[in-house]
Design an enzyme around this catalytic site. Structure first.
Site, PDB file in Angstrom:
ATOM      1  N   ALA A   1       0.620  -1.331   0.010  1.00 53.41           N
ATOM      2  CA  ALA A   1      -0.440  -0.140   0.201  1.00 53.41           C
ATOM      3  C   ALA A   1       0.784   1.374  -0.309  1.00 53.41           C
ATOM      4  O   ALA A   1       2.012   0.969   0.403  1.00 53.41           O
ATOM      5  CB  ALA A   1      -0.723  -0.153   0.860  1.00 53.41           C
ATOM      6  N   ASP A   2      -0.068   2.608  -0.868  1.00 49.55           N
ATOM      7  CA  ASP A   2       0.677   3.837  -0.712  1.00 49.55           C
ATOM      8  C   ASP A   2       0.234   4.169  -0.625  1.00 49.55           C
ATOM      9  O   ASP A   2      -0.872   5.297  -1.124  1.00 49.55           O
ATOM     10  CB  ASP A   2       2.045   4.209  -1.483  1.00 49.55           C
ATOM     11  CG  ASP A   2       2.602   5.207  -1.392  1.00 49.55           C
ATOM     12  OD1 ASP A   2       3.844   4.808  -0.727  1.00 49.55           O
ATOM     13  OD2 ASP A   2       2.414   6.075  -1.775  1.00 49.55           O
ATOM     14  N   THR A   3       0.230   5.214   0.400  1.00 53.08           N
ATOM     15  CA  THR A   3      -0.510   6.757   0.381  1.00 53.08           C
ATOM     16  C   THR A   3      -0.285   8.524   0.041  1.00 53.08           C
ATOM     17  O   THR A   3       0.387   8.460   0.803  1.00 53.08           O
ATOM     18  CB  THR A   3      -0.920   7.044   2.424  1.00 53.08           C
ATOM     19  OG1 THR A   3      -1.832   5.758   1.971  1.00 53.08           O
ATOM     20  CG2 THR A   3      -2.346   7.875   2.204  1.00 53.08           C
TER      21      THR A   3
ATOM     22  N   GLY B   1      -3.336   3.221  -2.682  1.00 55.70           N
ATOM     23  CA  GLY B   1      -2.838   2.994  -3.758  1.00 55.70           C
ATOM     24  C   GLY B   1      -2.984   0.901  -2.573  1.00 55.70           C
ATOM     25  O   GLY B   1      -2.152   0.952  -1.923  1.00 55.70           O
TER      26      GLY B   1
END
Length: 188
Positions: A74-76, A111
């Site tokens: 995940a990436d924010t 994502g």
């Protein structure tokens, strides 16, 4: 019967060092092993932020994967008026970001990717957050707490910055760092 991509045996691999993501998975009752990965997280040229967070999520999930397992990456990112606000470089950068967020809406994009040798899920979650106007004293006090220094957009909504948010439109957990409600559904 369809199964959740998060609830699998053996336990899921979380490709992240984030204590917030680990806490969200634990609260949802998901068994997982935390395995951070070291990647270049730079944006590419004029890469759209939506593509950027999804690309990193996939890269993290693939990097942490091992045969017979599923991995979650995940990436924010936080965007305001077209500017992407990553993690602040220092206290001055955190203050700059908080001033930009003050008294205006911003987007939080996460994502997420689940990989098991094949990409099983690539998902983008979007939440809008509206901050009330912040005083310089509030910004100084918050930055002095140290809380914003390792957070995208220089704040943690689940922490002391929660008092700044007037509205959250979409997934609150997405703003924390992982849209559990979007992910923990049975899938074919």
């Amino acid at each position: 019967m369809p199964e959740s991509l998060l609830r699998c045996q053996p336990p899921l691999i979380l490709a992240s060092a984030s204590p917030r993501r680990a806490d969200l998975l634990a609260r949802a009752g998901v068994e997982f092993e935390q395995r951070p990965v070291d990647l270049d997280e730079s944006r590419r040229g004029n890469e759209r932020v939506e593509c950027y967070v999804q690309r990193l999520a996939v890269a993290k999930a693939e990097a942490a994967w091992e045969p017979g397992r599923r991995s979650l990456g995940a990436d924010t990112a936080v965007t305001v008026r077209g500017e992407v606000l990553g993690k602040p470089r220092d206290s001055a950068d955190a203050k700059r970001m908080l001033r930009k967020l003050s008294d205006r809406p911003h987007r939080v994009l996460t994502g997420v990717a689940v990989f098991d040798g094949e990409l099983r899920l690539s998902h983008l979650s979007e939440t809008w957050v509206v901050f009330r106007g912040l005083t310089e004293e509030e910004i100084d006090e918050y930055v002095a707490s140290g809380e914003p220094l390792d957070k995208a957009g220089a704040y943690a909504i689940q922490g002391a910055a929660g008092r700044f948010a007037e509205a959250v439109i979409g997934s609150y957990d997405n703003v924390v760092g992982l849209p559990i409600d979007d992910l923990d559904r049975p899938r074919e």
